[in-house]
Design an enzyme around this catalytic site. Structure first.
Site, PDB file in Angstrom:
ATOM      1  N   LYS A 206      23.622  56.188  23.451  1.00  0.00           N
ATOM      2  CA  LYS A 206      23.049  56.323  22.116  1.00  0.00           C
ATOM      3  C   LYS A 206      21.526  56.133  22.165  1.00  0.00           C
ATOM      4  O   LYS A 206      20.851  56.889  22.829  1.00  0.00           O
ATOM      5  CB  LYS A 206      23.753  55.352  21.166  1.00  0.00           C
ATOM      6  CG  LYS A 206      25.282  55.308  21.349  1.00  0.00           C
ATOM      7  CD  LYS A 206      25.987  56.601  20.966  1.00  0.00           C
ATOM      8  CE  LYS A 206      27.445  56.661  21.414  1.00  0.00           C
ATOM      9  NZ  LYS A 206      28.302  55.595  20.943  1.00  0.00           N
TER      10      LYS A 206
ATOM     11  N   TYR B 154      33.511  49.860  16.161  1.00  0.00           N
ATOM     12  CA  TYR B 154      33.636  51.202  16.730  1.00  0.00           C
ATOM     13  C   TYR B 154      35.119  51.483  17.004  1.00  0.00           C
ATOM     14  O   TYR B 154      35.828  50.642  17.570  1.00  0.00           O
ATOM     15  CB  TYR B 154      32.826  51.243  18.026  1.00  0.00           C
ATOM     16  CG  TYR B 154      32.939  52.525  18.796  1.00  0.00           C
ATOM     17  CD1 TYR B 154      32.407  53.707  18.294  1.00  0.00           C
ATOM     18  CD2 TYR B 154      33.569  52.560  20.035  1.00  0.00           C
ATOM     19  CE1 TYR B 154      32.506  54.887  19.008  1.00  0.00           C
ATOM     20  CE2 TYR B 154      33.663  53.737  20.757  1.00  0.00           C
ATOM     21  CZ  TYR B 154      33.135  54.899  20.233  1.00  0.00           C
ATOM     22  OH  TYR B 154      33.237  56.054  20.946  1.00  0.00           O
TER      23      TYR B 154
ATOM     24  N   ARG C 227      28.774  51.778  45.271  1.00  0.00           N
ATOM     25  CA  ARG C 227      29.589  51.202  44.183  1.00  0.00           C
ATOM     26  C   ARG C 227      29.092  49.793  43.890  1.00  0.00           C
ATOM     27  O   ARG C 227      29.024  49.358  42.748  1.00  0.00           O
ATOM     28  CB  ARG C 227      31.084  51.185  44.532  1.00  0.00           C
ATOM     29  CG  ARG C 227      31.906  50.441  43.488  1.00  0.00           C
ATOM     30  CD  ARG C 227      33.414  50.702  43.495  1.00  0.00           C
ATOM     31  NE  ARG C 227      33.969  51.003  44.783  1.00  0.00           N
ATOM     32  CZ  ARG C 227      34.131  50.104  45.789  1.00  0.00           C
ATOM     33  NH1 ARG C 227      33.798  48.834  45.593  1.00  0.00           N
ATOM     34  NH2 ARG C 227      34.634  50.473  46.941  1.00  0.00           N
TER      35      ARG C 227
HETATM   36  C1  LIG Z   1      29.593  55.043  21.333  1.00  0.00           C
HETATM   37  C2  LIG Z   1      29.838  53.610  21.122  1.00  0.00           C
HETATM   38  C3  LIG Z   1      30.606  52.868  22.030  1.00  0.00           C
HETATM   39  C4  LIG Z   1      31.291  53.500  23.226  1.00  0.00           C
HETATM   40  O1  LIG Z   1      30.389  53.956  24.165  1.00  0.00           O
HETATM   41  P1  LIG Z   1      30.644  55.222  25.136  1.00  0.00           P
HETATM   42  O2  LIG Z   1      29.366  55.342  25.870  1.00  0.00           O
HETATM   43  O3  LIG Z   1      30.968  56.388  24.264  1.00  0.00           O
HETATM   44  O4  LIG Z   1      31.814  54.856  25.996  1.00  0.00           O
HETATM   45  C5  LIG Z   1      30.730  51.519  21.808  1.00  0.00           C
HETATM   46  N1  LIG Z   1      30.177  50.918  20.734  1.00  0.00           N
HETATM   47  C6  LIG Z   1      29.451  51.606  19.838  1.00  0.00           C
HETATM   48  C7  LIG Z   1      28.848  50.891  18.681  1.00  0.00           C
HETATM   49  C8  LIG Z   1      29.260  52.965  19.994  1.00  0.00           C
HETATM   50  O5  LIG Z   1      28.555  53.643  19.084  1.00  0.00           O
END
Ligand SMILES: *Cc1c(COP(=O)(O)O)cnc(C)c1O
Length: 400
Positions: free
Chosen positions: A220, A123, A68
Site C-alpha cells: 500500500k 481488514y 531465505r
Molecule cells: C492489504 C492489507 C493487508 C494485507 O496485505 P497483503 O499485502 O495484501 O497481503 C493487511 N492489512 C491491511 C490494513 C491491508 O490494507
C-alpha cells in the site's frame, strides 16, 4: 545469522552521524542505504542471488549464507523500515505480503489453545486468516468494538496472547486508541499488534505509543506505486524479533530482492506522497460532505468524525483514505464505483493513483455474515496524488 545494520556505524569516528538522529524524511532516503557499505552504489543494488560464497566451511563474508535467511537488498529494506517505525536497529523484517507477515506473527507468538482479540472493522483478509486458517490450527479469536476499551477488555481471556488492531480501520476509518489498548493488553500479559498500513509510519508510529508489534502491507503506501506486493513487521522486544526471524526462516514467507528494492524505492518518497494524499483526501472529504447524493462521509480529518480528536493526538495527519455512504443505497454505491474514470475501480490502496471500490462486494466480501460485515451503501476511496480539481470533477460527474 542476522547481518549487522550497515548504517549503525556510531563507533567509527569517521563513519556517518547517528542515523537515528535524522528526521523521518532523511531516514526514509538513507537508513540502511549507505553507499560506503557496498561498492559505492548510491542506490542499493538488487542482490539477485540465492547463495553466497564462503571463505572456508562456515566462513561467511558479511553474514550472508542463503537468501531465505537474509539477502543484502532485504537487509537494507528491513533496516529502513525499522528506522521509520522508530524501532531499534535489527528489529525490522520484510515479508512476501502483508498476510505472510501476519501469519508469521500469529505462529511465532501464539500456540494452539491461545486466543487473539481482534478489534472489529479489521481488514477482511486478517479476519479470514484468523477464522479460516488459524482457527483450524487451534488458535481462537474474539472480536470487540474497536472504539470501546471496556468491550476490548471484556473480550480478553486468560489465554489471550495478542490484542490486534488496525488504525485507522479499513474501510470505516475508525480510530483506535493505541496507548489505551497497549495498557489494556499489557495488564493481562498480552502484546498489542498494530496494523499500521493505512497510516504508514509517516503519519503514525505505534511503537512510540506503547504497541509491541507493528505490521504492514507494504503493498500500500510504503510501496506506493501499486507495482509490488509485500509485508513488514517491526517489533520492540529483541526476543520477539528473534522468534519472528526464526519463524520467517523456518516458514519461508520472504520477499524477493527485486520486490524489496521496489519497496525501498517507494519508501524514499513516502513523506512527500503522504502529505499530498492527506491534502487531497481532506478536500475530497469536505467536498463530498456537501454533495446531495452523499449521506455520510467517513474521514478522521473531519470534525464530525468520532475519531477526530484521537487522530489529532496520535497521527501527524489524518491520512489519504475517505469512505462515503450514499443516500441511494447499494445501487447508488455500485453505480458510483462503475462511473468514475480517474478513480480506477480496483482493490488495494495507497498508490499514487486514485482508486475506488465497493468493500461489501470486493475487499470485505470474506467478512459477510460476520461481526465484521460492512454496509452495502459504502464506497471506499483511496485518494491519489493527482491534481485534486480533476478528482473532484470525476467524482461529481459520476455522482450526477
Ligand atoms: C492489504 C492489507 C493487508 C494485507 O496485505 P497483503 O499485502 O495484501 O497481503 C493487511 N492489512 C491491511 C490494513 C491491508 O490494507
Amino acid at each position: 545469522m542476522t547481518p549487522d545494520d550497515p548504517t549503525d556505524d556510531r563507533t567509527d569516528p569517521d563513519g556517518p552521524a547517528d542515523p537515528r538522529a535524522w528526521a523521518f524524511a532523511t531516514r526514509a532516503i538513507h537508513a540502511g542505504q549507505d553507499p560506503l557499505a557496498t561498492t559505492g552504489d548510491v542506490v542499493v543494488p538488487i542482490h539477485q542471488t540465492s547463495t553466497y560464497a564462503q571463505d572456508g566451511v562456515g566462513g561467511l563474508r558479511q553474514g550472508y549464507e542463503y537468501s531465505r535467511s537474509a539477502n543484502p537488498t532485504r537487509t537494507a529494506l528491513e533496516t529502513c523500515l525499522a528506522s521509520l517505525e522508530g524501532g531499534a536497529p535489527g528489529t525490522g523484517l520484510a515479508f512476501a505480503s502483508g498476510l505472510a507477515a501476519e501469519d508469521t506473527v500469529l505462529r511465532a507468538l501464539c500456540a494452539p489453545g491461545d486466543h487473539v482479540v481482534l478489534a472489529d472493522d479489521a481488514y477482511g483478509g486478517t479476519y479470514r486468516l484468523l477464522s479460516g486458517v488459524a482457527q483450524r490450527w487451534g488458535l481462537d479469536h474474539g472480536t470487540a468494538l474497536l472504539g470501546d476499551l471496556d468491550a476490548v477488555a471484556a473480550a480478553v481471556t486468560d489465554r489471550t496472547r495478542l490484542v490486534w488492531c488496525e488504525t485507522p480501520t479499513n474501510p470505516l476509518l475508525g480510530v483506535a486508541d493505541i496507548a489505551g489498548l497497549a495498557e489494556l493488553a499489557h495488564a493481562s500479559g498480552a502484546l498489542l499488534v498494530v496494523d499500521n498500513t493505512f497510516a504508514s509510519p509517516s503519519l503514525q508510529q505505534p511503537l512510540s505509543l506503547g504497541a509491541d508489534v507493528v505490521v504492514h502491507s507494504t503493498t500500500k503506501y510504503l510501496g506506493g506505486h501499486s507495482d509490488v506486493v509485500g509485508g513488514a513487521v517491526v517489533a520492540r522486544d529483541p526476543e520477539v524479533v528473534e522468534r519472528l526471524r526464526y519463524h520467517q526462516n523456518a516458514m519461508g514467507a520472504i520477499p524477493g530482492p527485486f520486490d524489496c528494492w521496489l519497496v525501498l524505492r517507494g519508501a524514499k518518497t513516502l513523506d512527500v506522497r503522504m502529505d499530498r494524499h492527506c491534502d487531497n483526501a481532506q478536500v475530497v472529504a469536505d467536498t463530498l460532505a456537501e454533495h446531495p447524493a452523499v449521506a455520510q462521509v467517513l474521514h478522521p480529518g473531519r470534525a464530525d468524525h468520532p475519531g477526530f480528536d484521537l487522530a489529532r493526538r496520535q497521527m501527524r495527519r489524518p491520512g489519504g483514505m475517505v469512505s462515503v455512504r450514499l443516500r441511494g443505497g447499494e445501487e447508488a454505491a455500485l453505480r458510483l464505483c462503475e462511473r468514475t474514470r480517474l478513480f480506477t475501480l480496483a482493490e488495494s490502496l495507497g498508490g499514487v493513483e486514485s482508486l475506488i471500490e465497493h468493500p461489501a462486494r470486493m475487499t470485505h466480501a470474506s467478512a459477510a455474515g460476520s461481526a465484521l460485515e460492512v454496509p452495502s451503501d459504502l464506497v471506499r476511496l483511496s485518494v491519489g496524488i493527482e491534481a485534486v480539481e480533476d478528482l473532484l470533477v470525476d467524482l461529481d460527474r459520476a455522482l450526477t
